[in-house]
Design a protein around this motif. Sequence first.
Motif, PDB file in Angstrom:
ATOM      1  N   SER A  79       0.819  -1.220   0.000  1.00 45.08           N
ATOM      2  CA  SER A  79       0.000   0.000   0.000  1.00 45.08           C
ATOM      3  C   SER A  79       0.851   1.266   0.000  1.00 45.08           C
ATOM      4  CB  SER A  79      -0.895   0.015   1.240  1.00 45.08           C
ATOM      5  OG  SER A  79      -0.099   0.148   2.421  1.00 45.08           O
ATOM      6  N   GLY A  80       2.151   1.114   0.273  1.00 48.63           N
ATOM      7  CA  GLY A  80       3.040   2.270   0.396  1.00 48.63           C
ATOM      8  C   GLY A  80       3.339   2.626   1.841  1.00 48.63           C
ATOM      9  N   GLU A  81       2.645   1.989   2.779  1.00 50.67           N
ATOM     10  CA  GLU A  81       2.915   2.253   4.196  1.00 50.67           C
ATOM     11  C   GLU A  81       4.234   1.590   4.591  1.00 50.67           C
ATOM     12  OE1 GLU A  81      -1.728   2.604   5.645  1.00 50.67           O
ATOM     13  OE2 GLU A  81      -0.667   0.723   5.991  1.00 50.67           O
ATOM     14  N   TYR A  82       4.897   2.172   5.587  1.00 52.89           N
ATOM     15  CA  TYR A  82       6.202   1.649   5.998  1.00 52.89           C
ATOM     16  C   TYR A  82       6.526   2.038   7.438  1.00 52.89           C
ATOM     17  CZ  TYR A  82       7.956   6.384   5.590  1.00 52.89           C
ATOM     18  OH  TYR A  82       8.143   7.735   5.773  1.00 52.89           O
ATOM     19  N   ILE A  83       7.465   1.306   8.010  1.00 51.25           N
ATOM     20  CA  ILE A  83       8.081   1.622   9.300  1.00 51.25           C
ATOM     21  C   ILE A  83       9.577   1.429   9.115  1.00 51.25           C
ATOM     22  CG2 ILE A  83       8.372   0.964  11.720  1.00 51.25           C
ATOM     23  CD1 ILE A  83       5.582  -0.189  11.680  1.00 51.25           C
ATOM     24  N   THR A  84      10.373   2.384   9.585  1.00 46.53           N
ATOM     25  CA  THR A  84      11.826   2.302   9.503  1.00 46.53           C
ATOM     26  C   THR A  84      12.417   2.479  10.894  1.00 46.53           C
ATOM     27  OG1 THR A  84      11.867   3.223   7.275  1.00 46.53           O
ATOM     28  CG2 THR A  84      13.893   3.386   8.523  1.00 46.53           C
ATOM     29  N   ALA A  85      13.383   1.659  11.236  1.00 53.16           N
ATOM     30  CA  ALA A  85      14.074   1.780  12.519  1.00 53.16           C
ATOM     31  C   ALA A  85      15.581   1.700  12.284  1.00 53.16           C
ATOM     32  CB  ALA A  85      13.632   0.680  13.476  1.00 53.16           C
ATOM     33  N   ASP A  86      16.331   2.429  13.090  1.00 56.30           N
ATOM     34  CA  ASP A  86      17.794   2.453  12.999  1.00 56.30           C
ATOM     35  C   ASP A  86      18.421   1.629  14.116  1.00 56.30           C
ATOM     36  OD1 ASP A  86      17.621   4.145  10.848  1.00 56.30           O
ATOM     37  OD2 ASP A  86      18.131   5.949  11.959  1.00 56.30           O
ATOM     38  N   TYR A  87      19.547   0.998  13.801  1.00 58.06           N
ATOM     39  CA  TYR A  87      20.329   0.217  14.754  1.00 58.06           C
ATOM     40  C   TYR A  87      21.775   0.697  14.620  1.00 58.06           C
ATOM     41  CZ  TYR A  87      21.873  -4.154  17.093  1.00 58.06           C
ATOM     42  OH  TYR A  87      22.398  -5.083  17.948  1.00 58.06           O
ATOM     43  N   PRO A  88      22.276   1.470  15.596  1.00 56.83           N
ATOM     44  CA  PRO A  88      23.669   1.937  15.508  1.00 56.83           C
ATOM     45  C   PRO A  88      24.641   0.777  15.707  1.00 56.83           C
ATOM     46  CG  PRO A  88      22.643   2.672  17.555  1.00 56.83           C
ATOM     47  CD  PRO A  88      21.589   1.944  16.782  1.00 56.83           C
ATOM     48  N   LEU A  89      25.688   0.757  14.908  1.00 56.62           N
ATOM     49  CA  LEU A  89      26.661  -0.333  14.944  1.00 56.62           C
ATOM     50  C   LEU A  89      27.995   0.133  15.514  1.00 56.62           C
ATOM     51  CD1 LEU A  89      26.062  -1.780  11.375  1.00 56.62           C
ATOM     52  CD2 LEU A  89      25.036  -2.522  13.511  1.00 56.62           C
ATOM     53  N   THR A  90      28.627  -0.740  16.255  1.00 54.57           N
ATOM     54  CA  THR A  90      29.984  -0.517  16.725  1.00 54.57           C
ATOM     55  C   THR A  90      30.794  -1.762  16.371  1.00 54.57           C
ATOM     56  OG1 THR A  90      29.165   0.812  18.573  1.00 54.57           O
ATOM     57  CG2 THR A  90      31.436   0.034  18.721  1.00 54.57           C
ATOM     58  N   PRO A  91      31.382  -1.799  15.175  1.00 52.67           N
ATOM     59  CA  PRO A  91      32.194  -2.962  14.797  1.00 52.67           C
ATOM     60  C   PRO A  91      33.348  -3.157  15.790  1.00 52.67           C
ATOM     61  CG  PRO A  91      31.730  -1.598  12.887  1.00 52.67           C
ATOM     62  CD  PRO A  91      31.302  -0.822  14.101  1.00 52.67           C
ATOM     63  N   MET A  92      33.550  -4.412  16.200  1.00 54.74           N
ATOM     64  CA  MET A  92      34.573  -4.746  17.186  1.00 54.74           C
ATOM     65  C   MET A  92      35.381  -5.941  16.695  1.00 54.74           C
ATOM     66  SD  MET A  92      33.730  -2.689  19.793  1.00 54.74           S
ATOM     67  CE  MET A  92      34.313  -3.342  21.327  1.00 54.74           C
ATOM     68  N   ARG A  93      36.600  -6.043  17.227  1.00 51.08           N
ATOM     69  CA  ARG A  93      37.394  -7.249  17.011  1.00 51.08           C
ATOM     70  C   ARG A  93      38.115  -7.572  18.309  1.00 51.08           C
ATOM     71  NH1 ARG A  93      42.767  -5.763  16.230  1.00 51.08           N
ATOM     72  NH2 ARG A  93      42.983  -3.630  15.515  1.00 51.08           N
ATOM     73  N   GLN A  94      38.337  -8.853  18.516  1.00 54.06           N
ATOM     74  CA  GLN A  94      39.004  -9.278  19.736  1.00 54.06           C
ATOM     75  C   GLN A  94      40.506  -9.330  19.479  1.00 54.06           C
ATOM     76  OE1 GLN A  94      37.653 -13.012  21.296  1.00 54.06           O
ATOM     77  NE2 GLN A  94      38.111 -12.382  23.379  1.00 54.06           N
TER      78      GLN A  94
END
Length: 163
Positions: A79-94
């Motif tokens: 129908s054209g309706e939508y929901i958008t959500a953001d997820y902030p990323l913090t790439p890490m390595r051990q």
Amino acid sequence: MERSTTLTELTKAMSKFQGAIRSASKSSVNPFFNSRYADLDAVWDVCRKPLSENGLALVQTTRIVGDKLILETTLLHSSGEYITADYPLTPMRQTQGQGWLASEDPQSIGSAIKYARRYAMSAMLGVSDGDDDDGEKAMKRAAQEESGSTESAQAVDGEYYCR
């Protein structure tokens, strides 16, 4: 979160979609914690057909805001309706001797994106892997003996919680 001005059709479709899905299969093994989990493919396996059958699509892209990498998850309806959500990323390595460090190498970025895609998709669509430990594994608390009473309460930082 961003959304279309109306969500009527998307809500109807999501209601049907959620009635059609099942828990994602825990088909992958985490060798460090000796545990099983539902990977991104397993989540897609339970969602792909019910999404399509209900006029829904999920799109996940990345963008940079300031100096922060963001995963953007958008649920679209025909129908054209939508929901958008953001997820902030913090790439890490051990790193040996230093533990986990922020990293901008491609492997760390790819791993962070894939991990976030699974969690963001599951949250947006209401997909479960069937387990819920109420956050206990993250808290790393030792199991406490049950008192046997269902009406006992415990004070934590001035708040009371029943156990």
